[in-house]
Motif scaffolding. Structure first.
Motif, PDB file in Angstrom:
ATOM      1  N   ALA A 102      -6.181   1.426   4.034  1.00  0.00           N
ATOM      2  CA  ALA A 102      -5.160   2.474   3.952  1.00  0.00           C
ATOM      3  C   ALA A 102      -5.278   3.196   2.614  1.00  0.00           C
ATOM      4  O   ALA A 102      -5.691   2.608   1.606  1.00  0.00           O
ATOM      5  CB  ALA A 102      -3.771   1.865   4.094  1.00  0.00           C
ATOM      6  N   ASP A 103      -4.909   4.466   2.596  1.00  0.00           N
ATOM      7  CA  ASP A 103      -4.909   5.206   1.332  1.00  0.00           C
ATOM      8  C   ASP A 103      -3.815   4.675   0.403  1.00  0.00           C
ATOM      9  O   ASP A 103      -4.025   4.536  -0.811  1.00  0.00           O
ATOM     10  CB  ASP A 103      -4.680   6.697   1.590  1.00  0.00           C
ATOM     11  CG  ASP A 103      -5.826   7.330   2.364  1.00  0.00           C
ATOM     12  OD1 ASP A 103      -6.989   7.024   2.045  1.00  0.00           O
ATOM     13  OD2 ASP A 103      -5.555   8.102   3.297  1.00  0.00           O
ATOM     14  N   TYR A 104      -2.656   4.391   0.984  1.00  0.00           N
ATOM     15  CA  TYR A 104      -1.524   3.905   0.191  1.00  0.00           C
ATOM     16  C   TYR A 104      -0.827   2.730   0.879  1.00  0.00           C
ATOM     17  O   TYR A 104      -0.732   2.687   2.109  1.00  0.00           O
ATOM     18  CB  TYR A 104      -0.479   5.014  -0.002  1.00  0.00           C
ATOM     19  CG  TYR A 104      -0.934   6.142  -0.887  1.00  0.00           C
ATOM     20  CD1 TYR A 104      -0.745   6.112  -2.265  1.00  0.00           C
ATOM     21  CD2 TYR A 104      -1.553   7.259  -0.328  1.00  0.00           C
ATOM     22  CE1 TYR A 104      -1.155   7.167  -3.070  1.00  0.00           C
ATOM     23  CE2 TYR A 104      -1.978   8.316  -1.122  1.00  0.00           C
ATOM     24  CZ  TYR A 104      -1.772   8.259  -2.495  1.00  0.00           C
ATOM     25  OH  TYR A 104      -2.193   9.302  -3.282  1.00  0.00           O
ATOM     26  N   LEU A 105      -0.344   1.828   0.034  1.00  0.00           N
ATOM     27  CA  LEU A 105       0.475   0.705   0.481  1.00  0.00           C
ATOM     28  C   LEU A 105       1.800   0.828  -0.255  1.00  0.00           C
ATOM     29  O   LEU A 105       1.824   0.865  -1.493  1.00  0.00           O
ATOM     30  CB  LEU A 105      -0.228  -0.606   0.111  1.00  0.00           C
ATOM     31  CG  LEU A 105       0.242  -1.904   0.750  1.00  0.00           C
ATOM     32  CD1 LEU A 105      -0.152  -1.934   2.221  1.00  0.00           C
ATOM     33  CD2 LEU A 105      -0.373  -3.101   0.030  1.00  0.00           C
ATOM     34  N   ILE A 106       2.905   0.944   0.479  1.00  0.00           N
ATOM     35  CA  ILE A 106       4.225   1.025  -0.154  1.00  0.00           C
ATOM     36  C   ILE A 106       4.913  -0.325  -0.019  1.00  0.00           C
ATOM     37  O   ILE A 106       5.184  -0.779   1.096  1.00  0.00           O
ATOM     38  CB  ILE A 106       5.100   2.111   0.498  1.00  0.00           C
ATOM     39  CG1 ILE A 106       4.405   3.475   0.470  1.00  0.00           C
ATOM     40  CG2 ILE A 106       6.450   2.189  -0.205  1.00  0.00           C
ATOM     41  CD1 ILE A 106       5.168   4.553   1.236  1.00  0.00           C
ATOM     42  N   VAL A 107       5.191  -0.965  -1.145  1.00  0.00           N
ATOM     43  CA  VAL A 107       5.901  -2.247  -1.127  1.00  0.00           C
ATOM     44  C   VAL A 107       7.372  -1.980  -1.404  1.00  0.00           C
ATOM     45  O   VAL A 107       7.732  -1.499  -2.486  1.00  0.00           O
ATOM     46  CB  VAL A 107       5.344  -3.221  -2.190  1.00  0.00           C
ATOM     47  CG1 VAL A 107       6.006  -4.592  -2.041  1.00  0.00           C
ATOM     48  CG2 VAL A 107       3.835  -3.346  -2.071  1.00  0.00           C
ATOM     49  N   LEU A 108       8.223  -2.278  -0.434  1.00  0.00           N
ATOM     50  CA  LEU A 108       9.650  -2.009  -0.582  1.00  0.00           C
ATOM     51  C   LEU A 108      10.330  -3.124  -1.370  1.00  0.00           C
ATOM     52  O   LEU A 108      10.104  -4.307  -1.125  1.00  0.00           O
ATOM     53  CB  LEU A 108      10.302  -1.856   0.791  1.00  0.00           C
ATOM     54  CG  LEU A 108       9.734  -0.735   1.674  1.00  0.00           C
ATOM     55  CD1 LEU A 108      10.584  -0.586   2.929  1.00  0.00           C
ATOM     56  CD2 LEU A 108       9.656   0.588   0.928  1.00  0.00           C
ATOM     57  N   GLY A 109      11.172  -2.721  -2.298  1.00  0.00           N
ATOM     58  CA  GLY A 109      11.829  -3.680  -3.175  1.00  0.00           C
ATOM     59  C   GLY A 109      12.881  -4.516  -2.479  1.00  0.00           C
ATOM     60  O   GLY A 109      13.355  -4.206  -1.383  1.00  0.00           O
ATOM     61  N   ALA A 110      13.238  -5.593  -3.148  1.00  0.00           N
ATOM     62  CA  ALA A 110      14.340  -6.476  -2.744  1.00  0.00           C
ATOM     63  C   ALA A 110      14.869  -7.083  -4.035  1.00  0.00           C
ATOM     64  O   ALA A 110      14.331  -6.830  -5.115  1.00  0.00           O
ATOM     65  CB  ALA A 110      13.862  -7.542  -1.761  1.00  0.00           C
TER      66      ALA A 110
END
Length: 197
Positions: free
Chosen positions: A41-49
């Motif tokens: 993938a071009d980008y990986l978005i890791v969502l916070g917690a």
């Protein structure tokens, strides 16, 4: 006596409808629990917690671990660590994600920070600004219970994404799923009844 029977009947109907609705939500969530992410993938978005002081919560640590595994296997993917700083947090969720990814061997040059968001909608909205218009493939990393809503919000904002599910720690299952049912309901209400924007 009749009033009591009528009340019990209404209560039974209400409880029955509630169970049907919760089952519907659980089915929707479950459909996203075993998604397969595209490679490179071009980008990986890791969502916070939640971050406890400077340490990631169990939920956030699971997301970070899933992201690190993907990034090690897909060397050209850039990662966006997304999440601001809330009560009881000494650093932003984005900074905690970055710190742990670096510990696991991910080069800092591959990590972008989005450290202003306060909820999932903003995670997507603000992360979107860091993504090149030429991007062809974006993957969102979040917990199994959260992936359905996260992808729905991304699509609603015009961002085409795939999902990478991170396991929900057993200790967090009850609390996380209970809160998620309410969050999905809020999303439905805002989107379909209140003209969510």
């Amino acid at each position: 006596m009749r009033k009591n029977k009528s009340f019990l009947r209404l209560l039974s109907i209400f409880i029955g409808l509630g169970l049907v609705y919760v089952t519907f939500l659980q089915v929707k969530i479950s459909q996203y629990c075993n998604l397969k992410s595209p490679r490179n993938a071009d980008y990986l978005i890791v969502l916070g917690a939640r971050v406890n002081g400077v340490e990631p919560s169990l939920v956030l640590a699971s997301r970070i671990n899933a992201a690190a595994k993907y990034l090690k296997e897909n060397k050209k993917t850039v990662v966006i660590a997304s999440g601001g700083m809330g009560p009881g947090e000494d650093i932003s969720e984005a900074e905690a994600i970055k710190k742990e990814l670096v510990k696991q061997g991910i080069n800092e040059s591959r990590i972008l920070l989005e450290d202003h968001s306060t909820n999932t909608y903003e995670n997507i909205k603000f992360s979107k600004k860091l993504i090149s218009p030429k991007s062809k493939s974006i993957v969102v990393v979040t917990s199994t219970f959260h992936l359905y809503r996260a992808i729905s919000l991304a699509h609603y904002q015009g961002l085409s994404v795939d999902g990478l599910p991170a396991k929900t720690p057993w200790l967090a299952v009850f609390k996380s799923y209970s809160r998620e049912y309410l969050a999905i309901t809020k999303f439905y209400l805002e989107r379909y009844l209140l003209g969510f924007s």
